[in-house]
Design a protein around this motif. Structure first.
Motif, PDB file in Angstrom:
ATOM      1  N   ASN A 197      -1.634  -6.877 -43.763  1.00 29.06           N
ATOM      2  CA  ASN A 197      -2.892  -6.501 -43.120  1.00 29.06           C
ATOM      3  C   ASN A 197      -3.815  -5.888 -44.166  1.00 29.06           C
ATOM      4  O   ASN A 197      -3.480  -4.878 -44.788  1.00 29.06           O
ATOM      5  N   VAL A 198      -4.985  -6.508 -44.373  1.00 26.39           N
ATOM      6  CA  VAL A 198      -5.916  -6.059 -45.420  1.00 26.39           C
ATOM      7  C   VAL A 198      -7.310  -5.871 -44.828  1.00 26.39           C
ATOM      8  O   VAL A 198      -7.626  -6.365 -43.750  1.00 26.39           O
ATOM      9  N   ASN A 199      -8.145  -5.130 -45.597  1.00 23.27           N
ATOM     10  CA  ASN A 199      -9.547  -4.886 -45.227  1.00 23.27           C
ATOM     11  C   ASN A 199      -9.684  -4.245 -43.856  1.00 23.27           C
ATOM     12  O   ASN A 199     -10.567  -4.600 -43.073  1.00 23.27           O
ATOM     13  N   ASN A 200      -8.811  -3.285 -43.576  1.00 24.82           N
ATOM     14  CA  ASN A 200      -8.881  -2.585 -42.299  1.00 24.82           C
ATOM     15  C   ASN A 200      -9.717  -1.320 -42.444  1.00 24.82           C
ATOM     16  O   ASN A 200     -10.152  -0.937 -43.533  1.00 24.82           O
ATOM     17  N   THR A 201      -9.961  -0.641 -41.319  1.00 29.78           N
ATOM     18  CA  THR A 201     -10.805   0.550 -41.324  1.00 29.78           C
ATOM     19  C   THR A 201     -10.145   1.741 -41.997  1.00 29.78           C
ATOM     20  O   THR A 201     -10.818   2.709 -42.352  1.00 29.78           O
ATOM     21  N   ASP A 202      -8.831   1.695 -42.193  1.00 23.87           N
ATOM     22  CA  ASP A 202      -8.126   2.790 -42.873  1.00 23.87           C
ATOM     23  C   ASP A 202      -8.210   2.670 -44.391  1.00 23.87           C
ATOM     24  O   ASP A 202      -7.776   3.578 -45.110  1.00 23.87           O
ATOM     25  N   ASN A 203      -8.755   1.543 -44.885  1.00 28.57           N
ATOM     26  CA  ASN A 203      -8.840   1.295 -46.329  1.00 28.57           C
ATOM     27  C   ASN A 203      -7.475   1.397 -47.000  1.00 28.57           C
ATOM     28  O   ASN A 203      -7.342   1.941 -48.102  1.00 28.57           O
ATOM     29  N   LYS A 204      -6.468   0.884 -46.330  1.00 27.60           N
ATOM     30  CA  LYS A 204      -5.115   0.842 -46.865  1.00 27.60           C
ATOM     31  C   LYS A 204      -4.526  -0.536 -46.604  1.00 27.60           C
ATOM     32  O   LYS A 204      -4.874  -1.193 -45.615  1.00 27.60           O
TER      33      LYS A 204
END
Length: 440
Positions: A197-204
């Protein structure tokens, strides 16, 4: 009224007072004007009449400078100085400055302007130079990338994959098969099943590994999760799509893209991007209950001609080349079994992503990456790689959150429909866990 009013006019006296107060700051013209007014005052004091014409008493030096400006005759009176301007509003004074201004103001107002303009222009040129350099680097990387892609004559075609968007970031299914040379895709099973999972709102970056022996429902029958790929390949080569559906039906997780990892190509890429190796803290579980300081791992991919059947890997921090990194990630003969292998695969992928954050590694290995992309069946578009890739590496620097499903020991031993050992898990529990991670 001023006591000198019978000698000088009112505005003459005001002008005289002003010049005397600022005597140390007068220019040549103002100095001569001061002398003129003092001279005029002295003459009037001497001769007594404020209206007496003074033209016969004015020195030649003052006639040239002040006659036209300070003598305006009419029928009643001969004025010796021009009228003072009427009081104006602040806006008017700013728009039309008074006739006499302090000599200090002009240089202060004019000197800084060209300096600011030069500084601003220099900064713009510097920014333009930086942008041009970045553009050249990107062009060079793009050229090397496409050169690597074009060097592969036979490019695999991605399979049909009905990807679905997720609400937070992008989910990418990563599959690695245990196929050997000469085997068809219908004879292989997935050695690795991960969702990135990439480019999520958690920046992780979030990485979920699904153990291949997890028991899942596929069209009403209980299979191991890795069997889904084999069944899909046998059904008109839809292995990746069958794994996607199995994950959705059992764990309620959606996936947008997939990538099939070729381990031999992976090892070559590692050697290209990391000439000095990847830093890994190699850890193994006990073997037959005994703590070990080194392990003999199988070298069954035979990446080198006449390669030995086993390779010794020491426990602890070390630099691993591509072959060693691959053998380490695939080892599963310690007491943790497949769970230990899954953990090591996560460790390897995390190390590669975090240590690849140096842009120069991407630049130096862009041709190799192009070859990898050309040889890897995937539905990830190149636009996504270029636009989202840098952000993915930056997020990886913030940390990679790793989860294994099921967690170690959180299962019940059971059997699949073929009688093979499998792991029965609590689907509702892990559906909730994935929802908390933001992968649904």
């Amino acid at each position: 009224m001023n006591k000198n009013n019978n000698i000088l006019t009112h505005h003459e006296q005001l002008r005289l007072d002003y010049l005397q107060k600022n005597i140390h700051y007068l220019n040549d013209k103002e100095s001569r004007e001061l002398d003129y007014l003092l001279y005029k005052k002295e003459l009037r004091e001497r001769h007594g009449s404020p209206r007496q014409s003074l033209r016969s008493f004015i020195p030649t030096a003052y006639e040239d400078d002040f006659e036209e400006d300070y003598f305006e005759e009419d029928d009643e009176q001969e004025e010796l100085l021009p009228r003072y301007p009427e009081r104006r509003s602040r806006k008017t004074r700013q728009a039309k400055p008074q006739r006499f201004q302090s000599p200090r103001i002009e240089p202060k107002a004019k000197v800084p302007k060209p300096k600011k303009a030069r500084k601003k222009g220099g900064f713009k040129r510097f920014i333009s130079f930086v942008l041009l350099a970045i553009a050249l680097v990107i062009v060079a990387m793009g050229y090397s990338f496409f050169k690597g892609m074009n060097s592969v004559s036979e490019k695999p075609v991605a399979e049909v994959f009905n990807g679905v968007d997720t609400s937070n970031g992008t989910n990418i299914l990563i599959l690695g098969t245990d196929g050997r040379v000469g085997e068809s895709s219908g004879e292989t099973r997935t050695d690795t099943i991960m969702v990135l999972n990439v480019n999520n709102t958690d920046n992780k970056v979030k990485l979920v590994s699904f153990m291949r022996d997890t028991l899942v429902d596929i069209e009403g029958y209980e299979y191991k999760l890795n069997t889904a790929y084999t069944l899909g390949e046998q059904d008109n080569q839809q292995g990746a799509e069958e794994v996607r559906k199995a994950l959705k039906n059992n764990f309620d997780i959606d996936v947008k893209y997939y990538a099939m990892v070729d381990f031999a190509t992976f090892a070559t890429t590692i050697d290209t991007l990391f000439p000095e190796g990847v830093t890994i803290d190699a850890q193994f579980s006990t073997i037959n209950g005994e703590v070990v300081s080194s392990v003999e791992v199988p070298n069954d991919l035979q990446l080198e001609e006449n390669a030995p059947a086993y390779q010794t890997i020491q426990v602890g921090v070390q630099q691993m080349d591509g072959k060693t990194l691959l053998n380490y990630a695939r080892y599963r003969s310690d007491d943790e079994g497949d769970f230990g292998r899954t953990r090591r695969q996560q460790e390897v992928l995390s190390a590669v992503m975090t240590q690849a954050k140096n842009p120069m590694k991407l630049f130096s290995g862009s041709e190799a990456i192009g070859k990898v992309v050309a040889m890897t069946p995937t539905t990830v578009p190149q636009s996504f790689m270029w636009l989202q890739g840098p952000g993915l590496l930056l997020d990886a620097a913030n940390g990679i959150e790793r989860v294994t499903i099921p967690e170690n020991g959180d299962w019940i031993d059971d059997y699949d429909m073929y009688g093979g050992m499998a792991l029965r898990v609590d689907f509702e529990k892990y559906q909730q866990r994935l929802a908390e991670l933001g992968l649904r």
